[in-house]
Design an enzyme around this catalytic site. Structure first.
Site: not given
Length: 277
Positions: A144, A169, A192
């Site tokens: 989104d 990442g 997060e």
């Protein structure tokens, strides 16, 4: 594949001297690594039979060597221009309608999908969202508005990544595991998951859940505290824990598992109902 892996591992040991003028075998092996990532033929994290994840370090090394074997240039994207590594335009730059049909996903204007990432069929990438090199977004997913997938992270099939959510990442060090989101997960807005966290199949994270390796994950029903992994089909909300030694000290962030559901309930129950307690 084993030849490419061997060349990259050897080049990594001499990475300070790797440049655009290095041996052609190195240049080709590094370029092929990016091509294979882009096509979804290889992936950084591979699930093992015991549920753990193996990190293919050589792939991460290949990504980082690509930054050394290519200079920088102004790259034309589908909707803008930016300064990036030579040979790393947006994934869809120059695509025709047939290319999009073959890939099978929708990319809404002003999203950024970097070359070397992979997106599954029937997924939708909304505006201002970002997919970094080496990341994977599975089939039937929604990324989104403003959501972010970091380098080499892995998102499974049928995952909803809500607006503003960040999936962390990592490229360096090569052995570090990126964040893993398994199939059927819902990630609420403005949260997060970082530092190689694993969110297991079917879990639901309410808005605002921020999880790193040091975040305490508390099962409200048992009182058990764990770290680094959200169990399958867990329904989670953000919470706080007081300092046991000094109640006057500020409380610290934690994640609270308010309930666990089975796969059948998860598929048939709306998110509002799951998060209501």
């Amino acid at each position: 594949m084993s030849d490419i892996e061997k060349i990259i591992n050897n080049a990594w040991e001499n990475r300070k001297n790797i440049s655009p003028t290095s041996d052609k075998k190195i240049i080709d092996a590094v370029s092929e690594t990016i091509n294979l990532l882009d096509k979804g033929k290889i992936k950084v994290s591979e699930k093992q039979k015991d549920g753990s994840y193996k990190v293919n370090e050589w792939i991460k090394k290949g990504i980082m060597l690509y930054f050394r074997t290519n200079g920088k240039e102004i790259i034309k994207g589908p909707y803008n221009y930016w300064l990036d590594i030579q040979g790393l335009p947006g994934k869809t730059v120059g695509w025709t309608e047939d290319d999009y049909k073959k890939a099978g996903f929708r990319a809404i204007p002003n999203c950024v999908i970097r070359r070397g990432s992979w997106v599954g069929r029937n997924s939708v990438i909304m505006p201002n969202s970002f997919i970094n090199i080496g990341a994977r977004l599975g089939e039937n997913c929604m990324l989104d508005t403003g959501a972010r997938l970091g380098s080499a992270c892995s998102v499974g099939d049928n995952v909803h990544v809500s607006a503003g959510f960040g999936v962390g990442g990592v490229l360096e060090p090569p052995q570090a595991r990126p964040t893993i989101i398994e199939d059927g997960v819902f990630l609420g807005a403005m949260g997060e998951c970082l530092e190689g966290i694993i969110v297991r199949e079917g879990a639901v994270l309410a808005s605002g859940c921020i999880i790193s390796q040091s975040t305490k994950i508390v099962d409200r029903n048992t009182g058990q505290i764990t770290y680094g992994e959200i169990p399958p089909f867990s329904v989670c909300v953000p919470g706080t824990l007081p300092d046991k030694n000094n109640p006057m000290n500020p409380s610290l962030n934690c994640i609270v598992i308010i309930k666990k559901v089975d796969k059948r309930v998860r598929e048939k129950t709306s998110l509002n109902e799951l998060l209501r307690d």
